[in-house]
Design an enzyme around this catalytic site. Sequence first.
Site, PDB file in Angstrom:
ATOM      1  N   SER A 142       2.694  -4.465   8.832  1.00  0.00           N
ATOM      2  CA  SER A 142       3.753  -3.818   9.205  1.00  0.00           C
ATOM      3  C   SER A 142       4.604  -3.839   7.977  1.00  0.00           C
ATOM      4  O   SER A 142       4.351  -3.075   7.667  1.00  0.00           O
ATOM      5  CB  SER A 142       4.814  -5.174  10.322  1.00  0.00           C
ATOM      6  OG  SER A 142       5.592  -4.320  10.975  1.00  0.00           O
ATOM      7  N   ASP A 205       1.206   1.229  18.854  1.00  0.00           N
ATOM      8  CA  ASP A 205       1.188   1.154  18.904  1.00  0.00           C
ATOM      9  C   ASP A 205       2.887   2.183  18.065  1.00  0.00           C
ATOM     10  O   ASP A 205       2.444   2.786  17.081  1.00  0.00           O
ATOM     11  CB  ASP A 205       0.724   0.401  17.359  1.00  0.00           C
ATOM     12  CG  ASP A 205       1.396  -0.926  16.793  1.00  0.00           C
ATOM     13  OD1 ASP A 205       3.309  -0.927  17.004  1.00  0.00           O
ATOM     14  OD2 ASP A 205       1.330  -1.429  15.722  1.00  0.00           O
ATOM     15  N   HIS A 255       0.925  -4.751  18.712  1.00  0.00           N
ATOM     16  CA  HIS A 255       1.300  -4.551  17.191  1.00  0.00           C
ATOM     17  C   HIS A 255       0.828  -5.962  16.945  1.00  0.00           C
ATOM     18  O   HIS A 255       1.334  -6.663  15.621  1.00  0.00           O
ATOM     19  CB  HIS A 255       3.232  -4.542  16.513  1.00  0.00           C
ATOM     20  CG  HIS A 255       3.685  -4.606  16.036  1.00  0.00           C
ATOM     21  ND1 HIS A 255       3.553  -3.018  14.599  1.00  0.00           N
ATOM     22  CD2 HIS A 255       4.320  -5.427  14.773  1.00  0.00           C
ATOM     23  CE1 HIS A 255       3.727  -3.420  14.006  1.00  0.00           C
ATOM     24  NE2 HIS A 255       4.307  -4.135  13.719  1.00  0.00           N
TER      25      HIS A 255
END
Length: 314
Positions: A142, A205, A255
Amino acid sequence: MLEEVGMAGAGYAVTRYIYAAPDVSLPAGRCLSRWVGYVAASSDEASRRLGRRDIVVSFRGTVTGSEWVANMMSSLAPARFDPSDPRPDVKVESGFLSLYTSDDGTDRFTCGSCRNQLLSEVTRLLKKYKNEDVSITLAGHSMGSSLALLLGYDLAELGLNRDGRGNRVPVTVYSFAGPRVGNTGFKNRCDELGVKVLRVVNVNDPITKLPGIFLNENSRVLGGRLVPWSCECYAHIGVELALDFFKAGDPACVHDLEAYLGLLKCPKMTKVKKQGEDLFSKVTKYVRGQSLHAAWRWQMAAIQAGDLVQALGI
């Protein structure tokens, strides 16, 4: 650290912890620098097995409130990492840039910005192993993948990825659930500099579709011509390894890092966006059979997949 999590035999030793905080003000006050990752180097034994000395930089994902705010700052800002050639056409998301370059002088853990800590340590290790073949592997989840990509570009733009003989040290970024980081100028420059990127993304996502929901690599051409605002379009970089999973009972899993790792072993839900390479079968060969501590599986997968990307020359 590796010993504490049961990974004493991983073949790498942590050489430095990295701290960072974006220049973002919240109602409760500005967030102090937090631990965001580490730098590690392969041991002599692991280096012999790999055929080179591997320098790894690994970054965590978003944790603090100020980091979430930084993630949502979708405005583009010139990176200007090389003072002798600022390249105003190369722009990156301002929040990620702030996290990478902001200097919190009041924090007892930091010695300058996240950027200065990283460049200092990677340069020190390159000098230490200047007489060896070396590779640089950067990994993140991320927000961490954004830092990894900024560092990869920074090293290559400044020409710091050179060994003692003047040879270019390969830089590979292995990204999990990473957002877009910069504009098309940033993408083109990373390609020119030879920064290799493998992106593992879940097609469901939403983070991987940010920023640049409307202005992105798919909207910069209209009728066969570049649109006037093409320089303001965000663009993904590198090769995409696409996963497809969604659990209605827990939308947050789209995620989740553990979900990403689990789906790497499921060929029916995976698609590689690159012609002529059966990349997935090669990646899963590295990932399968990894009986690692849960908190460290992705870092080791990133290390090994980074080796794979360099070997394939992607």
